[in-house]
Scaffold this motif. Structure first.
Motif, PDB file in Angstrom:
ATOM      1  N   ARG A  72      42.128  36.081  33.497  1.00 24.53           N
ATOM      2  CA  ARG A  72      40.736  36.004  33.069  1.00 24.53           C
ATOM      3  C   ARG A  72      40.207  37.326  32.495  1.00 24.53           C
ATOM      4  NH1 ARG A  72      42.457  33.859  36.841  1.00 24.53           N
ATOM      5  NH2 ARG A  72      42.181  31.688  37.399  1.00 24.53           N
ATOM      6  N   THR A  73      40.401  38.391  33.256  1.00 19.78           N
ATOM      7  CA  THR A  73      39.761  39.656  32.898  1.00 19.78           C
ATOM      8  C   THR A  73      40.370  40.232  31.611  1.00 19.78           C
ATOM      9  OG1 THR A  73      39.553  40.006  35.269  1.00 19.78           O
ATOM     10  CG2 THR A  73      39.011  41.863  33.850  1.00 19.78           C
ATOM     11  N   ARG A 122      42.820  48.200  34.866  1.00 21.52           N
ATOM     12  CA  ARG A 122      42.993  47.612  36.208  1.00 21.52           C
ATOM     13  C   ARG A 122      44.150  48.343  36.860  1.00 21.52           C
ATOM     14  NH1 ARG A 122      43.299  41.282  37.663  1.00 21.52           N
ATOM     15  NH2 ARG A 122      41.068  41.578  37.344  1.00 21.52           N
ATOM     16  N   HIS A 150      35.223  45.672  41.421  1.00 20.49           N
ATOM     17  CA  HIS A 150      35.547  44.858  40.231  1.00 20.49           C
ATOM     18  C   HIS A 150      34.178  44.519  39.598  1.00 20.49           C
ATOM     19  CE1 HIS A 150      37.312  42.142  37.486  1.00 20.49           C
ATOM     20  NE2 HIS A 150      38.007  41.363  38.284  1.00 20.49           N
ATOM     21  N   PRO A 276      36.216  33.512  42.360  1.00 21.21           N
ATOM     22  CA  PRO A 276      36.526  34.376  41.207  1.00 21.21           C
ATOM     23  C   PRO A 276      37.784  33.944  40.457  1.00 21.21           C
ATOM     24  CG  PRO A 276      37.165  35.443  43.253  1.00 21.21           C
ATOM     25  CD  PRO A 276      36.438  34.187  43.639  1.00 21.21           C
ATOM     26  N   GLY A 277      38.650  33.145  41.128  1.00 23.00           N
ATOM     27  CA  GLY A 277      39.919  32.785  40.527  1.00 23.00           C
ATOM     28  C   GLY A 277      40.880  33.963  40.586  1.00 23.00           C
ATOM     29  N   PRO A 278      42.182  33.736  40.559  1.00 22.95           N
ATOM     30  CA  PRO A 278      42.784  32.410  40.571  1.00 22.95           C
ATOM     31  C   PRO A 278      42.670  31.757  41.948  1.00 22.95           C
ATOM     32  CG  PRO A 278      44.495  34.112  40.634  1.00 22.95           C
ATOM     33  CD  PRO A 278      43.194  34.828  40.472  1.00 22.95           C
TER      34      PRO A 278
HETATM   35  N1   CP Z   1      38.934  37.076  38.807  1.00 24.82           N
HETATM   36  C1   CP Z   1      39.882  37.810  38.176  1.00 24.82           C
HETATM   37  O1   CP Z   1      39.790  39.032  38.131  1.00 24.82           O
HETATM   38  O2   CP Z   1      40.869  37.080  37.610  1.00 24.82           O
HETATM   39  P1   CP Z   1      42.159  37.679  36.888  1.00 24.82           P
HETATM   40  O3   CP Z   1      42.970  38.373  37.947  1.00 24.82           O
HETATM   41  O4   CP Z   1      42.866  36.481  36.304  1.00 24.82           O
HETATM   42  O5   CP Z   1      41.706  38.658  35.856  1.00 24.82           O
END
Ligand code: CP
Length: 321
Positions: A72-73, A122, A150, A276-278
């Motif tokens: 996502r990020t 990250r 985050h 927040p996923g995953p």
């Molecule tokens: N929520 C989140 O940071 O997802 P990713 O790890 O897929 O970026």
């Protein structure tokens, strides 16, 4: 609130954006958060239209530098940059000279000579974005550092809440799960408290440390008690990669005793679900709830793109608030 492409609209004379970097929610004031959420909301509406190209940052360069996996990020920063007209480069850590022993400091100084405007990082170590910000000649955005913060996740969560409730003050949110290892929880708690909303936390007591109360939240056990009467239940992912020592007997027992199987029905307008996923489907969250009508999980992803556009634009252009 409609999208605008003309001159900057103001919503209150509260000052100027005065941050060179986005390192954590701890550094933002309420007015900064309000600005990014409202600007993100404009972009969220703009993203529904087509074509969506918006060349406001044409000629600027964005570098993504991810030391941990991300869907996502990383993807949303890349798309956000491209929609704003930026050139975007993703550095592949595995084939970088870090693997030949180059220090992170020398790597960043080297990238600095290639003149990016923003570096999104990250990293598995807490505090790396702050360390880089001390000597980087470009803007640093923290896309998740160790167990610490985050901030763009918190901002996108706040945008999701704003769009659902039309306010960010006076909400009651229960964050449930692995608080101990969660940079998402820490950033979201700081954001919600700055916006004067209430936060309760719950989960296995081994994963909900008493120190979290210093952030102005209440620990409530068991989970059923914590989620009673809240506007939103925010489930956290069980971080298998950080579970080296056992904090609960087994994943199966976690799913049975701490996973969410139904949403509480005691709230007049109902309780919404965020994550927040995953998602570990069937572990912290029942399969059916993920795609249920009270789930905001996919809206969080859409808000993630919008908020990252707002962050990139604001850092580069340093707008009035
Ligand atoms: N929520 C989140 O940071 O997802 P990713 O790890 O897929 O970026």
């Amino acid at each position: 609130m409609g999208f605008f492409i003309g001159p900057r609209r103001r919503f209150g004379n509260v000052g100027k954006w005065n941050h060179a970097h986005l390192l954590g929610m701890r550094y933002l004031e309420k007015k900064d958060i309000e600005y990014l959420v409202k600007r993100g909301n404009d972009f969220r509406e703009f993203l529904e239209s087509s074509p969506r190209s918006f060349q406001r940052l044409k000629g600027y360069l964005l570098v993504n530098f991810f030391f941990e996996p991300s869907t996502r990020t990383r993807t949303s920063f890349e798309i956000a940059g491209k929609l704003l007209g930026m050139d975007v480069v993703n550095v592949d850590v595995e084939v970088s000279s870090l693997r030949k022993g180059e220090s992170l400091r020398d790597t960043i100084r080297t990238l600095g000579r290639l003149k990016p405007d923003i570096l999104v990082i990250r990293h598995h170590q807490s505090g790396v974005p702050e360390y880089l910000a001390e000597f980087s000649p470009f803007h640093i955005v923290n896309a998740g550092d160790g167990l610490r913060e985050h901030p763009t996740q918190a901002l996108l969560d706040l945008l999701t809440l704003y769009r659902q409730f039309n306010r960010l003050t006076g909400l009651r949110v229960a964050i449930v799960g692995d608080i101990l290892h969660s940079r998402v929880a820490r950033s979201l708690i700081m954001g919600l408290r700055k916006m004067e909303s209430e936060v309760v936390v719950s989960g296995p007591p081994t994963l909900v440390p008493s120190e979290v109360e210093t952030l102005g939240v209440q620990r409530i056990f068991p989970v059923e008690e914590a989620i009673r009467g809240v506007d939103v239940v925010y489930l956290l992912r069980i971080q298998r990669e950080r579970q080296e020592t056992g904090y609960f007997p087994s994943f199966r027992e976690y799913g049975v005793f701490f996973g969410l199987h139904t949403l509480p029905k005691d709230k007049e307008r109902g309780t919404f679900l965020m994550h927040p996923g995953p998602v570990n489907r069937g572990l912290e969250l029942d399969y059916a709830l993920v795609e249920g009508e009270r789930s905001l999980i996919e809206e969080q992803v859409a808000c993630g793109l919008a908020i990252r556009m707002a962050v990139l634009e604001t850092l580069v252009r340093g707008e009035d608030l």
